[in-house]
Design an enzyme around this catalytic site. Structure first.
Site, PDB file in Angstrom:
ATOM      1  N   CYS A 197       0.857  -1.195   0.000  1.00  0.00           N
ATOM      2  CA  CYS A 197       0.000   0.000   0.000  1.00  0.00           C
ATOM      3  C   CYS A 197       0.893   1.245   0.000  1.00  0.00           C
ATOM      4  O   CYS A 197       1.648   1.458  -0.941  1.00  0.00           O
ATOM      5  CB  CYS A 197      -0.943  -0.069   1.193  1.00  0.00           C
ATOM      6  SG  CYS A 197      -2.141   1.283   1.274  1.00  0.00           S
ATOM      7  N   ASP A 244      -8.570  -3.763  -7.271  1.00  0.00           N
ATOM      8  CA  ASP A 244      -8.061  -2.543  -6.636  1.00  0.00           C
ATOM      9  C   ASP A 244      -8.009  -1.411  -7.666  1.00  0.00           C
ATOM     10  O   ASP A 244      -6.946  -1.008  -8.130  1.00  0.00           O
ATOM     11  CB  ASP A 244      -6.666  -2.829  -6.067  1.00  0.00           C
ATOM     12  CG  ASP A 244      -6.085  -1.667  -5.286  1.00  0.00           C
ATOM     13  OD1 ASP A 244      -6.817  -0.691  -5.028  1.00  0.00           O
ATOM     14  OD2 ASP A 244      -4.899  -1.744  -4.935  1.00  0.00           O
ATOM     15  N   HIS A 275      -7.315  -4.966  -2.732  1.00  0.00           N
ATOM     16  CA  HIS A 275      -6.200  -4.261  -2.115  1.00  0.00           C
ATOM     17  C   HIS A 275      -5.975  -4.846  -0.718  1.00  0.00           C
ATOM     18  O   HIS A 275      -6.906  -4.997   0.053  1.00  0.00           O
ATOM     19  CB  HIS A 275      -6.572  -2.776  -2.006  1.00  0.00           C
ATOM     20  CG  HIS A 275      -5.480  -1.908  -1.486  1.00  0.00           C
ATOM     21  ND1 HIS A 275      -4.613  -1.225  -2.322  1.00  0.00           N
ATOM     22  CD2 HIS A 275      -5.108  -1.590  -0.229  1.00  0.00           C
ATOM     23  CE1 HIS A 275      -3.764  -0.529  -1.586  1.00  0.00           C
ATOM     24  NE2 HIS A 275      -4.042  -0.741  -0.314  1.00  0.00           N
TER      25      HIS A 275
END
Length: 307
Positions: A197, A244, A275
């Site tokens: 991330c 995502d 994600h």
């Protein structure tokens, strides 16, 4: 890899039981696009047979009791918290250093910098560092929240804390951590980086900003570096979750820039994943794809850091 004994807590409910909208809303919430009240309000509009609002919300929120694949007491590794100088960042940093027990000044090893998400150094990221050490790498996972006292023990507070920090100083902290690894007494001088991330963004960023230090980068669902892509010398292995959309929308332009600058990269898209699919503490976790991605990552570091 030898894994620790069976976990004490049950796995979250299956991702197949949760509508995709819930994952999308959680992603918005986790990245600050909506607040917690809005997130819970939206969840309340879903009709999920047999599941209450609290159960769905709980499944999407990390349960770090699940995030231990390698015990911190594993006899094959040595883990400790280390403070270090960060002249390019906040001045002082702290991170989780994990060294294989057979590594020393006479038997050196390549290193991997581990970059956390947008909420500080949580137990999942510490476990990732231990997994790398079990695979024979010196691993170091800094905590961006150290200037504010460190990861507070829950993700909501961690996110709010990290938002108050100067992003360029966080980048500087991680750059100084990469230099620490390169110069560590047990290091071969070769440095790789993996991040998730926000940590994926940091991985892309350090590959561009430190081309003579970062030799291999494995960003997981991270956005591109904001500049210096033409400077990248590292090999990149890039991991995306198919569902995502927020991150995936940045990929076409990034890929175009990587190709234009002859960067050595491989990109993987993992089908039907969200994600955060590598994080084994929530219902977003996809075991099959997470294991495949991790096997690829370890092989990638072996190939690019041990030669």
């Amino acid at each position: 890899m030898t894994l620790s004994s069976e976990k004490n807590s049950p796995r979250p409910i299956s991702s197949n039981s949760i509508p995709q909208e819930a994952f999308d809303w959680y992603d918005e919430y986790a990245h600050g696009d909506i607040d917690r009240r809005t997130f819970l309000s939206r969840l309340g509009t879903l009709s999920v047979t047999g599941l209450t609002l609290s159960v769905v919300a709980g499944a999407l929120t990390p349960n770090y009791a699940l995030a231990e694949q390698v015990s911190f007491n594993d006899p094959e590794i040595s883990a400790s918290y280390v403070e270090f100088d960060t002249p390019n960042g906040h001045g002082k940093g702290r991170g989780y250093l994990v060294i294989p027990k057979n590594v020393n000044a006479d038997n050196k090893a390549p290193t991997v910098l581990v970059a956390h998400e947008n909420r500080g150094l949580n137990p999942y990221i510490e476990d990732v560092a231990r997994r790398l050490a079990k695979a024979g790498f010196i691993a170091f996972a800094p905590d961006a929240l150290f200037p504010l006292g460190g990861y507070p023990g829950n993700d909501d507070a961690g996110r709010e804390m990290q938002k108050t920090l100067d992003g360029s100083k966080i980048e500087g902290d991680f750059m100084d951590a990469a230099t620490l690894l390169k110069n560590h007494e047990f290091s071969t001088g070769k440095v790789g980086m993996v991040g998730f991330c926000y940590g994926g963004y940091l991985t892309n960023t350090l590959a561009a900003a430190m081309p003579d230090t970062i030799q291999a980068g494995a960003p997981y669902y991270g956005t591109p570096a904001k500049g210096n892509i033409d400077k990248i010398k590292a090999a990149l292995q890039i991991h995306f979750a198919e569902l995502d959309q927020r991150v995936n929308d940045t990929w076409p332009d990034y890929e175009k820039a990587l190709k234009a600058n002859n960067v050595n990269y491989t990109a993987y898209v993992y089908p039907k994943t969200n994600h955060g699919f590598h994080n084994d503490s929530t219902a977003r976790y996809d075991e099959k794809n997470a294991e495949l991605a991790w096997q690829r990552t370890i092989s990638f570091f072996e190939q690019n850091l041990r030669a």
